[in-house]
Design a protein around this motif. Structure first.
Motif, PDB file in Angstrom:
ATOM      1  N   UNK A  48       0.735  -1.408   0.012  1.00  0.00           N
ATOM      2  CA  UNK A  48      -0.025  -0.006   0.125  1.00  0.00           C
ATOM      3  C   UNK A  48       0.952   1.235  -0.020  1.00  0.00           C
ATOM      4  N   UNK A  49       2.156   1.061   0.363  1.00  0.00           N
ATOM      5  CA  UNK A  49       3.109   2.367   0.478  1.00  0.00           C
ATOM      6  C   UNK A  49       3.383   2.637  -1.151  1.00  0.00           C
ATOM      7  N   UNK A  50       3.472   3.982  -1.061  1.00  0.00           N
ATOM      8  CA  UNK A  50       4.005   4.706  -2.499  1.00  0.00           C
ATOM      9  C   UNK A  50       5.621   4.686  -2.464  1.00  0.00           C
ATOM     10  N   UNK A  51       6.095   3.293  -2.503  1.00  0.00           N
ATOM     11  CA  UNK A  51       7.431   2.984  -2.623  1.00  0.00           C
ATOM     12  C   UNK A  51       8.378   3.824  -3.852  1.00  0.00           C
ATOM     13  N   UNK A  52       7.414   4.004  -5.035  1.00  0.00           N
ATOM     14  CA  UNK A  52       7.783   4.624  -6.338  1.00  0.00           C
ATOM     15  C   UNK A  52       8.438   6.273  -5.899  1.00  0.00           C
ATOM     16  N   UNK A  53       7.773   6.687  -4.988  1.00  0.00           N
ATOM     17  CA  UNK A  53       7.942   7.869  -4.589  1.00  0.00           C
ATOM     18  C   UNK A  53       9.164   8.295  -3.550  1.00  0.00           C
ATOM     19  N   UNK A  54       9.513   7.064  -3.317  1.00  0.00           N
ATOM     20  CA  UNK A  54      10.886   7.118  -2.348  1.00  0.00           C
ATOM     21  C   UNK A  54      12.120   7.233  -3.131  1.00  0.00           C
ATOM     22  N   UNK A  55      13.128   8.016  -2.636  1.00  0.00           N
ATOM     23  CA  UNK A  55      14.374   8.166  -3.264  1.00  0.00           C
ATOM     24  C   UNK A  55      15.328   6.582  -3.381  1.00  0.00           C
ATOM     25  N   UNK A  56      15.290   6.022  -4.525  1.00  0.00           N
ATOM     26  CA  UNK A  56      16.120   4.836  -4.261  1.00  0.00           C
ATOM     27  C   UNK A  56      17.660   5.030  -3.696  1.00  0.00           C
ATOM     28  N   UNK A  57      18.372   3.794  -3.297  1.00  0.00           N
ATOM     29  CA  UNK A  57      19.601   3.837  -2.962  1.00  0.00           C
ATOM     30  C   UNK A  57      20.338   2.995  -3.611  1.00  0.00           C
ATOM     31  N   UNK A  58      21.480   3.408  -4.249  1.00  0.00           N
ATOM     32  CA  UNK A  58      22.299   2.492  -5.058  1.00  0.00           C
ATOM     33  C   UNK A  58      22.887   1.323  -4.163  1.00  0.00           C
ATOM     34  N   UNK A  59      22.699  -0.055  -4.327  1.00  0.00           N
ATOM     35  CA  UNK A  59      23.176  -1.112  -3.797  1.00  0.00           C
ATOM     36  C   UNK A  59      24.759  -1.186  -3.793  1.00  0.00           C
ATOM     37  N   UNK A  60      25.463  -0.501  -4.762  1.00  0.00           N
ATOM     38  CA  UNK A  60      26.876  -0.756  -4.787  1.00  0.00           C
ATOM     39  C   UNK A  60      27.573  -0.345  -3.488  1.00  0.00           C
ATOM     40  N   UNK A  61      28.270  -0.908  -3.122  1.00  0.00           N
ATOM     41  CA  UNK A  61      29.165  -0.590  -1.879  1.00  0.00           C
ATOM     42  C   UNK A  61      28.336  -0.817  -0.662  1.00  0.00           C
ATOM     43  N   UNK A  62      26.910  -1.310  -0.529  1.00  0.00           N
ATOM     44  CA  UNK A  62      26.153  -1.549   0.407  1.00  0.00           C
ATOM     45  C   UNK A  62      26.379  -2.991   1.152  1.00  0.00           C
ATOM     46  N   UNK A  63      26.412  -3.490   2.208  1.00  0.00           N
ATOM     47  CA  UNK A  63      26.277  -4.700   2.564  1.00  0.00           C
ATOM     48  C   UNK A  63      24.870  -5.154   2.584  1.00  0.00           C
ATOM     49  N   UNK A  64      24.628  -6.313   1.844  1.00  0.00           N
ATOM     50  CA  UNK A  64      23.356  -6.563   1.617  1.00  0.00           C
ATOM     51  C   UNK A  64      23.126  -8.035   2.403  1.00  0.00           C
TER      52      UNK A  64
END
Length: 64
Positions: A48-64
């Motif tokens: 239900x959240x408007x996830x498309x309106x959120x600023x995406x984070x680039x996964x490069x360099x993030x520990x996933x």
């Protein structure tokens, strides 16, 4: 919907993957991604959240 956690060990934040290189932080909607929170209706809240309106984070360099 692909759920996950990013960040240093012990400081992970819940995220939803937008594509293979981007995620959005959903820590304001759910405290953790686990079987307990998913059973508690998290998926419907995230859908239900408007996830498309959120600023995406680039996964490069993030520990996933």
């Amino acid at each position: 919907m692909r759920l996950g956690r990013v960040g240093p060990v012990g400081q992970e934040r819940p995220v939803v993957a937008i594509d293979d290189q981007h995620v959005v932080d959903v820590s304001d909607l759910v405290s953790d991604v686990s079987s307990a929170t998913i059973a508690d209706g998290v998926l419907s809240r995230l859908a239900a959240a408007r996830l498309q309106d959120r600023t995406p984070l680039l996964t490069e360099g993030l520990r996933i």
